[in-house]
Design a protein around this motif. Sequence first.
Motif, PDB file in Angstrom:
ATOM      1  N   UNK A 313       0.730  -1.035  -0.267  1.00  0.00           N
ATOM      2  CA  UNK A 313       0.057  -0.240  -0.156  1.00  0.00           C
ATOM      3  C   UNK A 313       1.493   0.770  -0.015  1.00  0.00           C
ATOM      4  N   UNK A 314       2.388   1.456   0.799  1.00  0.00           N
ATOM      5  CA  UNK A 314       2.912   2.346   0.806  1.00  0.00           C
ATOM      6  C   UNK A 314       3.597   2.408  -0.667  1.00  0.00           C
ATOM      7  N   UNK A 315       3.875   1.577  -0.675  1.00  0.00           N
ATOM      8  CA  UNK A 315       4.658   1.178  -2.765  1.00  0.00           C
ATOM      9  C   UNK A 315       3.936   1.886  -4.150  1.00  0.00           C
ATOM     10  N   UNK A 316       2.227   1.461  -3.940  1.00  0.00           N
ATOM     11  CA  UNK A 316       1.519   2.160  -4.331  1.00  0.00           C
ATOM     12  C   UNK A 316       1.184   3.534  -4.345  1.00  0.00           C
ATOM     13  N   UNK A 317       1.412   4.308  -3.638  1.00  0.00           N
ATOM     14  CA  UNK A 317       2.050   5.807  -2.868  1.00  0.00           C
ATOM     15  C   UNK A 317       2.232   6.635  -3.847  1.00  0.00           C
ATOM     16  N   UNK A 318       3.361   5.638  -3.544  1.00  0.00           N
ATOM     17  CA  UNK A 318       4.946   6.534  -4.529  1.00  0.00           C
ATOM     18  C   UNK A 318       4.837   6.978  -5.549  1.00  0.00           C
ATOM     19  N   UNK A 319       4.324   6.207  -6.713  1.00  0.00           N
ATOM     20  CA  UNK A 319       4.987   6.743  -7.706  1.00  0.00           C
ATOM     21  C   UNK A 319       3.795   8.903  -8.013  1.00  0.00           C
ATOM     22  N   UNK A 320       2.366   8.319  -7.551  1.00  0.00           N
ATOM     23  CA  UNK A 320       1.996   9.798  -7.282  1.00  0.00           C
ATOM     24  C   UNK A 320       2.302  11.246  -6.660  1.00  0.00           C
ATOM     25  N   UNK A 321       3.338  10.704  -5.479  1.00  0.00           N
ATOM     26  CA  UNK A 321       3.527  11.580  -5.677  1.00  0.00           C
ATOM     27  C   UNK A 321       4.665  12.174  -5.790  1.00  0.00           C
ATOM     28  N   UNK A 322       5.676  11.576  -6.664  1.00  0.00           N
ATOM     29  CA  UNK A 322       6.751  11.900  -7.397  1.00  0.00           C
ATOM     30  C   UNK A 322       6.509  12.666  -8.629  1.00  0.00           C
ATOM     31  N   UNK A 323       4.858  12.556  -9.001  1.00  0.00           N
ATOM     32  CA  UNK A 323       4.294  13.222 -10.096  1.00  0.00           C
ATOM     33  C   UNK A 323       3.743  14.784  -9.878  1.00  0.00           C
ATOM     34  N   UNK A 324       3.653  14.413  -8.913  1.00  0.00           N
ATOM     35  CA  UNK A 324       3.264  15.886  -7.758  1.00  0.00           C
ATOM     36  C   UNK A 324       4.233  16.436  -8.080  1.00  0.00           C
ATOM     37  N   UNK A 325       5.215  15.966  -7.488  1.00  0.00           N
ATOM     38  CA  UNK A 325       6.649  16.610  -7.030  1.00  0.00           C
ATOM     39  C   UNK A 325       7.109  17.348  -8.177  1.00  0.00           C
ATOM     40  N   UNK A 326       7.130  16.342  -9.224  1.00  0.00           N
ATOM     41  CA  UNK A 326       7.799  17.105 -10.304  1.00  0.00           C
ATOM     42  C   UNK A 326       7.077  17.870 -11.100  1.00  0.00           C
ATOM     43  N   UNK A 327       5.525  18.497 -11.153  1.00  0.00           N
ATOM     44  CA  UNK A 327       4.948  19.341 -11.489  1.00  0.00           C
ATOM     45  C   UNK A 327       5.170  21.007 -10.701  1.00  0.00           C
ATOM     46  N   UNK A 328       5.796  20.451 -10.046  1.00  0.00           N
ATOM     47  CA  UNK A 328       6.072  21.635  -9.134  1.00  0.00           C
ATOM     48  C   UNK A 328       6.909  22.322  -9.628  1.00  0.00           C
ATOM     49  N   UNK A 329       6.792  24.091  -9.752  1.00  0.00           N
ATOM     50  CA  UNK A 329       7.290  24.803  -9.993  1.00  0.00           C
ATOM     51  C   UNK A 329       8.052  26.203  -9.336  1.00  0.00           C
ATOM     52  N   UNK A 330       8.514  26.753  -9.983  1.00  0.00           N
ATOM     53  CA  UNK A 330       8.668  28.225  -8.851  1.00  0.00           C
ATOM     54  C   UNK A 330       7.685  29.584  -8.677  1.00  0.00           C
ATOM     55  N   UNK A 331       6.797  29.198  -9.578  1.00  0.00           N
ATOM     56  CA  UNK A 331       5.245  29.877  -9.560  1.00  0.00           C
ATOM     57  C   UNK A 331       4.348  28.838  -8.384  1.00  0.00           C
ATOM     58  N   UNK A 332       4.854  28.137  -7.965  1.00  0.00           N
ATOM     59  CA  UNK A 332       3.380  27.271  -7.240  1.00  0.00           C
ATOM     60  C   UNK A 332       3.050  26.875  -6.078  1.00  0.00           C
ATOM     61  N   UNK A 333       2.577  27.353  -5.762  1.00  0.00           N
ATOM     62  CA  UNK A 333       1.759  28.069  -4.561  1.00  0.00           C
ATOM     63  C   UNK A 333       2.133  27.235  -3.698  1.00  0.00           C
ATOM     64  N   UNK A 334       2.446  28.444  -2.396  1.00  0.00           N
ATOM     65  CA  UNK A 334       3.549  27.432  -1.461  1.00  0.00           C
ATOM     66  C   UNK A 334       2.338  26.396  -0.320  1.00  0.00           C
ATOM     67  N   UNK A 335       0.659  26.692  -0.352  1.00  0.00           N
ATOM     68  CA  UNK A 335       0.234  25.586   0.308  1.00  0.00           C
ATOM     69  C   UNK A 335       0.291  24.606  -0.054  1.00  0.00           C
TER      70      UNK A 335
END
Length: 486
Positions: A313-335
């Motif tokens: 269950x923990x392993x399955x959550x990791x790919x989605x988090x990596x995609x979210x992290x990749x989409x974060x840029x300098x203009x991404x909201x702090x929240x």
Amino acid sequence: MVGVPTSKGCTLCLARSVKCDEARPSCSQCRRGRRACPGYSREMKFVDEGPKLRRRVRKTAPRAPGGTSARYSGDTSAAPIHITAVAQTGGPSLEHRSGAAVDTRAQRGFQLAWLNVSREYCYQTISAFISDIFPLGTPSAQSSFLGTWLWHVPLYLGRHPFLDAATLSLALAYFARLSRDQMVLRRAELSYGAALKSLATLVTDPRKGLGAEVLCAVLLLGHFETFVDRGHAWIRHAGGAAHLMRLRGARKCYDSAFEYSMFLSCRGAIIAEALTSREPCFLDAGEWQSVPDGLIEFPLLPSYPDLYHEIFGYFAAIPGLLKEAKSIGSDTADSTRHSVLSRATMLRDKIRQWHYRYISDTRGPTVQVLVNPPPVLDAYPFHSVYVYRDVASATMITASHAYMIALNKDCIDSIQSHSDCAEANMEMALAICMSVDYCSRSGYCGASTMKFALPIIQPVLPLKHHGWIEAWLSKFSGVVEAARVR
């Protein structure tokens, strides 16, 4: 539940119907006749008792509020499925009983005109492959989700040419690499091509294309790609299998022991494919997370299913988090940045806690032991090696280290510039390196785990170790040479 042999003796004494004293290494009958004693291994017959058990559970299972099962939070189709193994003294025999008359392979017949081979050749080759790589009832038998599923596959042979072809392609690929016989490899490739051709006409059919046998064949072809070492071609089949499984839905896992064991065996490859493609894994969804481990009993299934259910269950959550992290840029909201970082850090802490509980488990032999100095040669660059309780322990601990490194490196580090991950990543990467020797002797599952983990840890390690990593990746690519547990 696993049964016991109803008759005893070496294979030759049983065939001659004479009493055998079961002496080792050779029985007295064979010694007296100056014959080579063939040994005491007997093929197994597996009987699915799921329907009978589910009828019993419907009458007796306690109910939680709302009318659902107290244990499984679903309908009674989620009740435990028991597989009975009964020793057979004749030729290979696998039977599937579901309350109706048994539909035998002899009645169905194998449709193998595409390869001009007999039903007996197909079945014997497949049975020999499964028995060789995942033996039952021997000291070398090792816990394995994959082995559990493969032992269920022969029950479904003879019904669909594409499944026969896919299964035979994998078995022939194994023996071709083991014997280095190019003619056998050519037969394996012909079987592979026949399976692909048959599947191509099925995937467009909205009814037949979602059958369990289609999913099974796609998964088998992915393992074929691994055996013949076609680089990352297995990812294509893993992606196809993931798509089929998602369309079929989680409830299909409860249909039979075959379906359930197939889910257990392929979830690792599905999550690895999602990690590679940097796409969220559908197994992170609630309906899939609620499919528990431990619904069937089988000799090769690992003990303590609760721990395995938790970590997958923990392993399955990791790919989605990596995609979210990749989409974060300098203009991404702090929240948004804080939300992703908080969830990633929390997940990492949960995996660490799982790891501590897993290696501290006292229900069996010590899970992990550090051996110093290492009993290996060939300029081994590390001061120690890890020795594990069994193959399942080695693969799960190695995989958990690899997933945590990916989470640290590609998510937490990318969001938080001054993280404390570097030291922890190095420690886990070294632990994986010190597990290479054990996994190299742990058969197909050990080799496959290292082929997944070593590319992840390579960027973490100093350059002086990269050549050593590449050399081991090359060795693990010849996975069949180390397919049997030693």
